[in-house]
Design a protein around this motif. Structure first.
Motif, PDB file in Angstrom:
ATOM      1  N   GLY A 164       0.827  -1.190   0.000  1.00 37.42           N
ATOM      2  CA  GLY A 164       0.000   0.000   0.000  1.00 37.42           C
ATOM      3  C   GLY A 164       0.868   1.249   0.000  1.00 37.42           C
ATOM      4  N   TYR A 166       1.824   4.770   1.822  1.00 33.63           N
ATOM      5  CA  TYR A 166       1.735   5.276   3.186  1.00 33.63           C
ATOM      6  C   TYR A 166       2.445   6.622   3.331  1.00 33.63           C
ATOM      7  CZ  TYR A 166       0.308   0.526   4.371  1.00 33.63           C
ATOM      8  OH  TYR A 166      -0.353  -0.674   4.433  1.00 33.63           O
ATOM      9  N   ARG A 239       1.924  -4.280   3.481  1.00 34.96           N
ATOM     10  CA  ARG A 239       0.839  -3.959   4.399  1.00 34.96           C
ATOM     11  C   ARG A 239       0.964  -4.688   5.735  1.00 34.96           C
ATOM     12  NH1 ARG A 239      -5.069  -3.750   1.952  1.00 34.96           N
ATOM     13  NH2 ARG A 239      -5.364  -3.563   4.215  1.00 34.96           N
ATOM     14  N   ASP A 243       0.679  -1.520   8.108  1.00 32.13           N
ATOM     15  CA  ASP A 243      -0.658  -1.308   8.672  1.00 32.13           C
ATOM     16  C   ASP A 243      -0.613  -1.216  10.191  1.00 32.13           C
ATOM     17  OD1 ASP A 243      -1.931  -1.202   6.255  1.00 32.13           O
ATOM     18  OD2 ASP A 243      -2.816  -3.196   6.356  1.00 32.13           O
ATOM     19  N   ARG A 250      -2.469   4.667   5.539  1.00 33.95           N
ATOM     20  CA  ARG A 250      -2.508   4.103   4.182  1.00 33.95           C
ATOM     21  C   ARG A 250      -3.445   4.955   3.337  1.00 33.95           C
ATOM     22  NH1 ARG A 250      -5.606  -0.133   2.106  1.00 33.95           N
ATOM     23  NH2 ARG A 250      -6.199  -0.737   4.233  1.00 33.95           N
ATOM     24  N   LEU A 251      -2.938   5.441   2.208  1.00 25.11           N
ATOM     25  CA  LEU A 251      -3.683   6.379   1.375  1.00 25.11           C
ATOM     26  C   LEU A 251      -4.490   5.643   0.306  1.00 25.11           C
ATOM     27  CD1 LEU A 251      -0.811   8.964   0.758  1.00 25.11           C
ATOM     28  CD2 LEU A 251      -2.518   8.959   2.587  1.00 25.11           C
ATOM     29  N   PRO A 252      -5.695   6.110   0.012  1.00 26.86           N
ATOM     30  CA  PRO A 252      -6.444   5.567  -1.135  1.00 26.86           C
ATOM     31  C   PRO A 252      -5.730   5.975  -2.427  1.00 26.86           C
ATOM     32  CG  PRO A 252      -7.571   7.470  -0.212  1.00 26.86           C
ATOM     33  CD  PRO A 252      -6.433   7.179   0.719  1.00 26.86           C
ATOM     34  N   VAL A 253      -5.613   5.037  -3.352  1.00 30.14           N
ATOM     35  CA  VAL A 253      -4.876   5.301  -4.596  1.00 30.14           C
ATOM     36  C   VAL A 253      -5.739   4.908  -5.789  1.00 30.14           C
ATOM     37  CG1 VAL A 253      -2.553   5.082  -3.620  1.00 30.14           C
ATOM     38  CG2 VAL A 253      -3.773   3.036  -4.349  1.00 30.14           C
ATOM     39  N   THR A 255      -4.875   3.356  -8.550  1.00 35.68           N
ATOM     40  CA  THR A 255      -4.550   1.994  -8.994  1.00 35.68           C
ATOM     41  C   THR A 255      -3.776   1.310  -7.874  1.00 35.68           C
ATOM     42  OG1 THR A 255      -2.480   2.709 -10.040  1.00 35.68           O
ATOM     43  CG2 THR A 255      -4.451   2.637 -11.427  1.00 35.68           C
ATOM     44  N   ALA A 256      -4.131   0.086  -7.601  1.00 38.41           N
ATOM     45  CA  ALA A 256      -3.488  -0.628  -6.490  1.00 38.41           C
ATOM     46  C   ALA A 256      -2.049  -0.995  -6.848  1.00 38.41           C
ATOM     47  CB  ALA A 256      -4.272  -1.889  -6.159  1.00 38.41           C
ATOM     48  N   ASP A 298      -9.179  -7.191   1.332  1.00 46.96           N
ATOM     49  CA  ASP A 298      -9.445  -5.994   0.532  1.00 46.96           C
ATOM     50  C   ASP A 298      -8.328  -5.703  -0.451  1.00 46.96           C
ATOM     51  OD1 ASP A 298      -7.526  -5.221   2.343  1.00 46.96           O
ATOM     52  OD2 ASP A 298      -8.503  -3.344   2.916  1.00 46.96           O
ATOM     53  N   GLN A 302      -5.489  -6.950  -6.239  1.00 46.53           N
ATOM     54  CA  GLN A 302      -4.207  -6.477  -6.736  1.00 46.53           C
ATOM     55  C   GLN A 302      -3.600  -7.471  -7.714  1.00 46.53           C
ATOM     56  OE1 GLN A 302      -1.489  -5.632  -3.574  1.00 46.53           O
ATOM     57  NE2 GLN A 302      -2.772  -4.114  -2.619  1.00 46.53           N
TER      58      GLN A 302
END
Length: 308
Positions: A164, A166, A239, A243, A250-253, A255-256, A298, A302
């Protein structure tokens, strides 16, 4: 009389180029490596290695001696494998190599359980970014995130690791919005060095944040985690490690980041040695049991990529 141990020390120094690197591989002091080289050169009455600003470089005689010593080494290793492969006892040393974060946060905590069942098996856990040679018996078992270049190994995929993006709250407060659509201008990146296993994730990050500036490169995933947690910049991190790190978000992006395969490696001549088979089975079970932690549900969407 020629001492095989002197040749072994000479080979380590010729391969790694420095007293410190050779001493680390051989688990001895630098002075011991230097003393062994002096002993071998005195026995053969010829200089084998020249010390240069770039490290130790073989002389013409050194090149010849290295070729012959490597043939002797290969025969000795083959003999050792043949004999040890017949050892039916569940006891003895098994060397396991993997990356630092995997060693500290996944494998090391599990070995107490292995020892409880098999108290006579001694594990030597070697956290090392460099892929130690299983052919040269630098290690018996390797856990890696990319396919090896050696062709005499048995390789099994035993799991996956999700990544992820961060950063720390303080970093985000100081540097403002992370505008992915614009390439993240004004932001800093923490990335991996070219010889590190996580270059696929670094490629994803530098493409996603094409206008950000790399301010730290490291071969240590653990160093990248702590640098990000202390406000150093944006970092693509495993992660299972990041985590749980206080001080990271952890930032929403859009594309994973690509996931990585967890690969278990053993030399084909060692796979049936009982104590090594026990360790292989234990590591496989350990990774399977931690599957949800290493690759959360989740992150299932990926792309899975063998890093390298």
């Amino acid at each position: 009389m020629l001492d095989w141990d002197d040749l072994r020390f000479f080979l380590a120094l010729a391969r790694h180029g420095s007293l410190s690197a050779a001493a680390k591989v051989l688990h001895v002091s630098q002075s011991t490596v230097g003393r062994r080289l002096t002993s071998l050169e005195a026995t053969l009455a010829v200089r084998l290695l020249n010390r240069t600003p770039d490290g130790y470089v073989p002389t013409l005689a050194g090149v010849d001696v290295r070729e012959k010593a490597e043939r002797l080494e290969a025969e000795a290793i083959a003999l050792e494998r043949d004999v040890s492969g017949r050892d039916a006892r569940l006891r003895g040393l098994v060397r396991v190599t993997c990356a630092e974060t995997m060693a500290a946060h996944v494998l090391a905590p599990s070995f107490a359980r292995l020892h409880a069942v098999h108290p006579d098996i001694m594990i030597e856990l070697i956290p090392n970014q460099r892929e130690l040679s299983l052919s040269m018996r630098e290690a018996d078992v390797s856990v890696r995130l990319r396919k090896p270049e050696q062709h005499d190994l048995i390789v099994r995929r035993i799991g996956g690791i999700a990544f992820g993006l961060y950063a720390s709250p303080q970093y985000l407060h100081d540097h403002g919005e992370v505008a992915f659509e614009d390439g993240c201008p004004g932001h800093y990146l923490i990335t991996q060095l070219d010889d590190n296993q996580e270059m696929t994730q670094t490629g994803w990050l530098t493409e996603l944040a094409s206008r950000a500036r790399a301010v730290l490169q490291t071969s240590s995933h653990e160093a990248a985690v702590l640098a990000a947690a202390n406000g150093g910049g944006l970092a693509c991190l495993a992660r299972f490690r990041a985590d749980g790190e206080r001080g990271l978000i952890r930032l929403p992006v859009p594309t994973a980041p690509p996931a990585a395969d967890v690969l278990l490696l053993v030399h084909k001549d060692n796979r049936d040695t009982p104590r090594i088979r026990v360790v292989l089975t234990h590591i496989t079970q350990c990774i399977h049991e931690q599957g949800a932690r290493l690759q959360p549900e989740d992150a299932a969407g990926q792309d899975r990529v063998s890093v390298g």
